[in-house]
Scaffold this active site. Structure first.
Site, PDB file in Angstrom:
ATOM      1  N   PHE A   3       8.170  78.445  43.522  1.00 57.05           N
ATOM      2  CA  PHE A   3       9.062  77.300  43.479  1.00 57.05           C
ATOM      3  C   PHE A   3       8.696  76.420  44.677  1.00 57.05           C
ATOM      4  O   PHE A   3       8.353  76.922  45.741  1.00 57.05           O
ATOM      5  CB  PHE A   3      10.554  77.672  43.502  1.00 57.05           C
ATOM      6  CG  PHE A   3      11.408  76.434  43.382  1.00 57.05           C
ATOM      7  CD1 PHE A   3      11.441  75.731  42.183  1.00 57.05           C
ATOM      8  CD2 PHE A   3      12.079  75.906  44.471  1.00 57.05           C
ATOM      9  CE1 PHE A   3      12.150  74.537  42.072  1.00 57.05           C
ATOM     10  CE2 PHE A   3      12.798  74.708  44.360  1.00 57.05           C
ATOM     11  CZ  PHE A   3      12.829  74.027  43.159  1.00 57.05           C
TER      12      PHE A   3
ATOM     13  N   PHE B 279       6.303  65.191  45.310  1.00 61.35           N
ATOM     14  CA  PHE B 279       7.000  64.733  44.106  1.00 61.35           C
ATOM     15  C   PHE B 279       8.301  64.005  44.427  1.00 61.35           C
ATOM     16  O   PHE B 279       8.767  63.190  43.653  1.00 61.35           O
ATOM     17  CB  PHE B 279       7.282  65.913  43.159  1.00 61.35           C
ATOM     18  CG  PHE B 279       8.065  67.023  43.783  1.00 61.35           C
ATOM     19  CD1 PHE B 279       7.434  68.018  44.504  1.00 61.35           C
ATOM     20  CD2 PHE B 279       9.440  67.066  43.665  1.00 61.35           C
ATOM     21  CE1 PHE B 279       8.162  69.030  45.111  1.00 61.35           C
ATOM     22  CE2 PHE B 279      10.183  68.078  44.256  1.00 61.35           C
ATOM     23  CZ  PHE B 279       9.541  69.061  44.987  1.00 61.35           C
TER      24      PHE B 279
HETATM   25  N1  F0G Z   1      15.189  78.136  44.463  1.00 61.31           N
HETATM   26  C1  F0G Z   1      15.226  77.643  43.219  1.00 61.31           C
HETATM   27  C2  F0G Z   1      14.860  78.518  42.062  1.00 61.31           C
HETATM   28  C3  F0G Z   1      15.580  76.309  43.010  1.00 61.31           C
HETATM   29  O1  F0G Z   1      15.605  75.826  41.765  1.00 61.31           O
HETATM   30  C4  F0G Z   1      15.914  75.491  44.128  1.00 61.31           C
HETATM   31  C5  F0G Z   1      16.258  74.094  43.948  1.00 61.31           C
HETATM   32  C6  F0G Z   1      15.871  76.070  45.401  1.00 61.31           C
HETATM   33  C7  F0G Z   1      15.508  77.397  45.524  1.00 61.31           C
HETATM   34  C8  F0G Z   1      16.179  75.250  46.633  1.00 61.31           C
HETATM   35  O2  F0G Z   1      17.528  75.025  46.736  1.00 61.31           O
HETATM   36  O3  F0G Z   1      17.748  72.537  46.443  1.00 61.31           O
HETATM   37  O4  F0G Z   1      19.635  73.921  47.332  1.00 61.31           O
HETATM   38  O5  F0G Z   1      17.644  73.487  48.712  1.00 61.31           O
HETATM   39  N2  F0G Z   1      16.054  73.482  42.887  1.00 61.31           N
HETATM   40  C9  F0G Z   1      16.424  72.112  42.577  1.00 61.31           C
HETATM   41  C10 F0G Z   1      15.873  71.762  41.224  1.00 61.31           C
HETATM   42  C11 F0G Z   1      16.076  71.115  43.636  1.00 61.31           C
HETATM   43  O6  F0G Z   1      15.996  70.579  40.836  1.00 61.31           O
HETATM   44  O7  F0G Z   1      15.348  72.627  40.523  1.00 61.31           O
HETATM   45  P1  F0G Z   1      18.160  73.664  47.325  1.00 61.31           P
END
Ligand code: F0G
Length: 463
Positions: free
Chosen positions: A130, A455
């Site tokens: 990720f 991005f």
């Molecule tokens: N891990 C996963 C699987 C995530 O999807 C995200 C964030 C994070 C960690 C980080 O967390 O944004 O609270 O700092 N995903 C968002 C998305 C940004 O749009 O998928 P965060």
């Protein structure tokens, strides 16, 4: 006597709408200009110019009346807020982790965990990367290694648990670099970048066994763990009768620690945390949190935010809630399927992922097909989506070369409890129209590229 008709019985969301936020309809001409001004990057659009916002499910959820009521009893003391203790109690009760440190969102927890556990030269195997997780692992001196099963990289492969770790790949890496160079295995579920694909309990148990054999820790990105639990319940033998809460607790029981972006499962607008079994790691984390976030009893959050999180935990394990959430995603996928739109299958937990490589066969990956498609969908209807392909994958920090991920995707992400079935229909019809006219879509070129996580802020122009 008249023959009885077979009547279809539908399900609906287990809530009704009490507060509404008006959204703006715009013209195509307005959106053309807005997209150009935003450098063909939907992260740079003003939300005012967006009609249906499927950019992310992160912090975009509708809170319940119970969560809003909780906001009024925020204990905003600098130290020892009662909301903090209630939240900690719920982390123990629902996740089963003894120690807990709040942060303002997920990546703050990733930052601190990476700094504590990783030494320069280490390797961190994970079930696909990720963006923020991998960057923090790299900034801490580690190298991320993808050990997800091959099926995860194949959009049309209907494997029910494409988030599984390939045990052979993992053991090969351990043998190659040595267990001492691997501080922990990083496992997410469902896997965001693979298309919201879950891992199975069976796979988790095997990974845990392998980690124990080599004395390597196992850490969980539990950001959307309830969606993973839902898929286990409906797809894995032996779990049909278990509750989401029971499955969640069993999943977490195999991990040494976890980090969570509360902006997803917990249905709040801001928040995150880490939780762990080791007192030593806990002490290091609560010490470090005061440097970067705030005192260990608020971690960058207001008391009211922690209260909303605590109540969100109680709501997130409700089966009808999670069924409606995943059900809406599935509805969108099934409707798009009727038009032959290429997508990642099975449909994910939080989003539908369009296969931009297949959608725009005439655009080569270096000309950013997914980014171009995201822009085109917005211009067609004001629906905002997100690129999850070569732009998101970024460059190799050492060589500076572009990564070329196998998956070149556009993500339509569904905020929880926000949009209706009619919004989904409008979205589907827009994408079907863009698909019909796909030959006219051109690729893009980068005009500005920031050093990290390009991005978010990168700018483009049409070729
Ligand atoms: N891990 C996963 C699987 C995530 O999807 C995200 C964030 C994070 C960690 C980080 O967390 O944004 O609270 O700092 N995903 C968002 C998305 C940004 O749009 O998928 P965060």
């Amino acid at each position: 006597m008249a023959k009885k008709r077979v009547i279809k019985r539908s399900w609906a969301e287990p809530f009704k709408i009490k507060v509404v936020e008006p959204i703006k309809m715009t013209t195509r001409e307005h959106r053309e200009k807005a997209m150009k001004r935003a450098g063909y990057n939907t992260f740079l659009l003003r939300s005012e110019d967006v009609y249906i916002d499927l950019l992310t499910d992160s912090g975009t959820n509708a809170m319940s009346d119970n969560q809003w009521a909780g906001m009024m009893i925020g204990d905003e003391a600098y130290a020892g807020s009662k909301n903090f203790y209630y939240l900690w109690d719920n982390v123990k009760k629902y996740y089963g982790m003894p120690y807990f440190v709040p942060t303002h969102q997920g990546r703050a927890a990733e930052h601190i965990i990476s700094k504590i556990l990783i030494t320069k030269g280490d390797y961190i195997p994970g079930n696909m990367y990720f963006t923020t997780t991998k960057l923090h692992q790299e900034l801490a001196g580690g190298t991320f290694v993808d050990v997800i099963i091959d099926e995860a990289h194949q959009p049309e492969n209907e494997h029910p648990f494409k988030g599984n770790i390939d045990l052979q790949k993992l053991e090969d890496l351990i043998k190659k670099v040595g267990a001492k160079k691997i501080p922990y295995v990083s496992m997410a579920g469902p896997v965001n970048m693979a298309g919201g694909q879950p891992f199975s309990m069976e796979n988790l148990k095997e990974v845990s066994k392998l980690c124990k054999k080599y004395k390597i820790e196992l850490w969980f990105d539990a950001t959307r763990a309830c969606e993973n639990a839902y898929f286990i319940k409906i797809r894995e033998k032996g779990y049909e009768k278990k509750t989401i809460a029971q499955i969640l607790k069993e999943m977490v029981s195999y991990f040494d620690g976890m980090w969570v972006s509360a902006k997803k499962d917990l249905m709040v607008n801001i928040g995150g945390f880490m939780a762990m079994r080791s007192k030593k790691v806990f002490q290091a984390a609560r010490n470090m949190v005061v440097i970067y976030e705030g005192l260990h009893t608020y971690g960058g959050l207001a008391g009211r935010d922690m209260e909303a999180m605590a109540r969100g935990i109680e709501e997130m394990v409700d089966f009808d809630n999670i069924k409606a959430r995943v059900g809406q995603v599935e509805y969108c996928g099934k409707e798009l399927d009727k038009y032959g739109v290429p997508m990642v299958k099975p449909f994910g937990g939080h989003a539908i992922f369009l296969d931009a490589k297949k959608f725009l066969r005439h655009i080569k990956q270096d000309d950013f097909p997914a980014q171009a498609l995201v822009a085109e969908i917005y211009i067609d209807s004001g629906v905002r989506s997100m690129e999850r392909g070569i732009v998101s994958a970024g460059r190799d920090l050492k060589t500076g070369k572009n990564h070329h991920p196998k998956l070149e995707l556009v993500r339509l992400t569904f905020p929880r409890r926000v949009y209706t079935q009619a919004h989904i229909d409008v979205t589907v019809e827009s994408i079907a129209s863009v698909y019909q006219e796909r030959k006219n879509i051109k690729g893009l070129r980068i005009t500005y590229e920031p050093k990290y996580l390009r991005f978010f802020q990168g700018r483009f122009e049409r070729l």
